[in-house]
Motif scaffolding. Structure first.
Motif, short mmCIF file in Angstrom:
data_model
loop_
_atom_site.label_atom_id
_atom_site.label_comp_id
_atom_site.label_asym_id
_atom_site.label_seq_id
_atom_site.Cartn_x
_atom_site.Cartn_y
_atom_site.Cartn_z
N GLY A 89 0.79 -1.26 0.03
CA GLY A 89 0.06 0.05 0.00
C GLY A 89 0.91 1.09 -0.13
O GLY A 89 1.98 1.44 0.61
N VAL A 94 7.77 4.10 2.69
CA VAL A 94 7.49 5.15 3.68
C VAL A 94 6.44 4.02 4.70
O VAL A 94 5.53 3.85 4.45
N GLY A 96 6.51 1.28 5.40
CA GLY A 96 6.10 0.15 4.71
C GLY A 96 7.22 -1.09 4.89
O GLY A 96 6.81 -2.34 4.22
N PHE A 171 0.25 12.19 10.42
CA PHE A 171 0.54 10.97 11.21
C PHE A 171 -0.03 9.67 10.76
O PHE A 171 -1.46 9.67 10.27
N MET A 173 -0.78 5.66 10.88
CA MET A 173 -1.11 4.40 12.22
C MET A 173 -1.44 4.99 13.40
O MET A 173 -0.76 4.57 14.60
N ARG A 200 -10.28 8.54 6.75
CA ARG A 200 -10.14 6.97 6.80
C ARG A 200 -10.45 6.55 5.40
O ARG A 200 -11.00 7.03 4.62
N TRP A 201 -9.86 5.32 5.15
CA TRP A 201 -9.77 4.78 3.83
C TRP A 201 -9.81 5.75 2.53
O TRP A 201 -10.63 5.71 1.62
N GLY A 202 -8.76 6.83 2.49
CA GLY A 202 -8.69 7.83 1.66
C GLY A 202 -8.56 7.30 0.56
O GLY A 202 -8.14 6.24 -0.02
N1 SAH Z 1 3.50 2.37 2.86
C1 SAH Z 1 2.09 2.93 3.18
C2 SAH Z 1 1.84 3.45 4.41
C3 SAH Z 1 1.71 2.00 5.50
S1 SAH Z 1 1.41 2.15 7.19
C4 SAH Z 1 1.94 4.38 2.49
O1 SAH Z 1 2.95 4.80 2.08
O2 SAH Z 1 1.00 5.22 2.45
C5 SAH Z 1 -0.15 2.07 7.19
C6 SAH Z 1 -1.08 3.09 7.59
O3 SAH Z 1 -1.07 4.18 6.27
C7 SAH Z 1 -2.30 3.19 7.89
O4 SAH Z 1 -2.37 3.04 9.39
C8 SAH Z 1 -2.88 4.55 7.74
O5 SAH Z 1 -2.38 5.34 8.65
C9 SAH Z 1 -2.06 5.00 6.42
N2 SAH Z 1 -2.90 4.72 5.27
C10 SAH Z 1 -2.81 3.91 4.25
N3 SAH Z 1 -3.44 3.73 3.47
C11 SAH Z 1 -4.55 4.80 3.69
C12 SAH Z 1 -5.82 5.32 3.20
N4 SAH Z 1 -6.36 4.84 2.10
N5 SAH Z 1 -6.51 6.03 3.98
C13 SAH Z 1 -6.14 6.41 5.13
N6 SAH Z 1 -4.86 6.02 5.83
C14 SAH Z 1 -3.93 5.33 4.81
#
Ligand code: SAH
Length: 511
Positions: A89, A94, A96, A171, A173, A200-202
């Protein structure tokens, strides 16, 4: 050949369109695809048919597979001379753990490449109407883990410098820890009236945003669960003007598409682009006729045929495919005039580089005979209609009345889809679905059969139903289904327009 390589690929934040071109290429060439919880599942469709697809989870603390095992899995698969694509994701580096995976691969002398992705801290605020920097508000932007254990004696984060040293703070997580984050920021000098948002779930159709200030964001976001990004800073104010995503006309609407899997995408894509959460629930599937004999006979005598009338896209596809399967090509249609019932059917004929001579202004069978007869006298003319086994007899009968010699031939069969998706029924019953769309009479009949009449009675008052045209409408009414959305133009764009009009009407009604 030695294919051994691992690609550490960022899949982007949720919207499947936000993967990079290079990332998509890595999905397409993967022998093994290893993916996480946050990766959009629809990206997996692009993998090779025989690719091995492995889910390694990681939802908060619930790990399906431990990081060490994932590292080892990547190495083991690559050592089998496979192309391994590790999809993560956002961006792999980042928050990850992509760095850890890279180090293990390096240590084991396995070649690897990194394909960055759009990280959540940039994309989710953008989709919530918040630019992470803006000349008038801030020149600095920080990405911070909110995961740190608040009871830890010494924080890795220098809260004093962070709180006032950086303009926009994001921020990851940090949902569980939000009260602690806010406390640290305010304790170290960030004013309590600083704007803040939690997303959330952006970038997905499920995106939810709450906005407040450091004084009240904990209270306002108390219902929000992970995954969510918290953003703190003056830029949050711009959401009032720049909120483009959540204001799209069908955002927040869940719409069921009942067409066959092959045909659904044009419709689904249009609804998705307008913001809808689209559930594909195929009720029909298309197969060849039981006996190709009659169709083959007609194809062999195309040189003495005057007209071919197509009344569906599937009719066009199956007819041309059969010509090709028999070793022919479009030259077999030389001298034959073509009529297509509506714009989508016409478009399909054109895809085979064949011209359409006649398309009636109203896209129903009734208007075909009328118009065709004005083009030329149909008396004694040979007309071929490659159709489905369940087509209405109206048009061939009308043409016969006008003196034409009509061959109404089964070119394909419309059968009920093998559909055991109980999750959709649950959503329908719980009221989570807003609109169910029907694009032909058989989608209506099969939907009722798959769902079950009793179940339908349970939810039919909670859901709105939409019809593409008069014949479909008639079937809907016969089934005693309340109909509130009817297309004025009997096409997919016409149906989309009718849905938009209805949704707008509802919005006005609420005011
Ligand atoms: N590697 C990822 C981050 C992983 S850590 C990146 O670069 O985005 C996981 C955290 O990422 C989640 O707890 C949340 O804080 C954030 N996150 C990832 N996808 C998200 C989304 N679609 N909407 C909101 N927060 C998200």
């Amino acid at each position: 050949m030695n294919n051994k390589i691992v690609y550490l690929v960022g899949a982007g934040p949720g919207d499947p369109g936000l993967i990079t071109v290079k990332g998509m290429a890595c999905i397409r060439k993967a022998d093994v695809l290893v993916y996480d919880y946050l990766v959009s599942k629809s990206l997996l469709k692009n993998a090779k048919h025989d690719a091995e697809i492995i889910y390694v989870g990681k939802q908060g603390n619930k790990h399906t597979m431990e990081q060490e095992d994932i590292n080892q899995l990547l190495a083991t698969k690559a050592k089998e001379n496979k192309v391994v694509t590790r999809l993560k994701g956002g961006d792999p580096y980042v928050f990850g753990r992509g760095g850890e995976e890279g180090l293990v691969l390096k240590e084991q002398k396995i070649p690897f490449e990194v394909v960055p992705g759009i990280t959540a801290a940039i994309a989710t605020p953008a989709y919530a109407g918040i630019p992470v920097t803006h000349r008038s508000y801030t020149s600095t932007f920080g990405l911070i883990t909110g995961h740190e254990d608040p009871t830890k004696d010494r924080s890795e984060i220098d809260w004093e410098k962070l709180s006032t040293g950086i303009g926009t703070l994001t921020f990851y997580m940090g949902i569980k820890n939000l009260p602690n984050i806010v406390e640290q920021l305010t304790k170290h000098g960030r004013p309590k009236d600083t704007p803040a948002a939690v997303i959330r779930w952006g970038t997905t159709t499920a995106q939810k945003t709450v906005v407040g200030t450091l004084a009240n964001i904990v209270e306002k976001a108390k219902e929000i669960k992970p995954p969510a990004i918290t953003i703190v800073g003056e830029v949050v104010k711009l959401r009032d003007q720049l909120n483009w995503f959540e204001t799209r006309p069908l955002f927040g609407k869940t719409i069921v598409v009942t067409r066959s899997r092959d045909q659904a995408s044009e419709f689904s894509d249009r609804l998705f682009d307008l913001g809808a959460d689209v559930i594909e629930f195929p009720t029909i599937s298309i197969t060849g006729p039981d006996d190709f004999g009659p169709l083959d006979k007609e194809i062999k005598r195309l040189d003495s045929t005057d007209w071919v009338i197509f009344t569906s896209v599937n009719g066009v596809d199956s007819f041309f495919q059969r010509i090709f399967d028999l070793g022919g090509d479009v030259r077999d249609l030389k001298g034959v005039k073509i009529c297509a019932i509506g714009p989508a059917t016409t478009e399909k004929v054109r895809e085979f580089h064949v011209k359409v001579d006649c398309q009636p202004p109203k896209y129903v069978a009734e208007s075909v005979a009328e118009v065709l007869n004005t083009v030329e006298d149909l008396k004694g003319k040979r007309i071929l209609m490659p159709r489905t086994d369940i087509a209405r007899s109206y048009l061939p009968e009308e043409l016969q009345k006008l003196g034409a010699d009509v061959a109404d031939i089964i070119a394909y069969k419309t059968v009920i889809a093998d559909n055991e998706d109980d999750a959709v029924l649950e959503k329908l019953k719980s009221g989570a679905v807003d609109i169910v769309t029907f694009t032909s009479s058989s989608t209506v009949r099969n939907f009722v059969q798959i769902i079950g009449k009793d179940n339908l009675d349970d939810f039919k008052e909670k859901v709105q139903f939409a019809s593409i045209g008069p014949i479909t409408t008639k079937t809907i009414e016969e089934m005693d289904i309340p109909l509130s959305i009817k297309a004025d133009e009997y096409t997919i764009p016409g149906l989309v327009k009718a849905i938009l009009d209805q949704v707008n009407k509802n919005v006005e009604g609420e005011i």
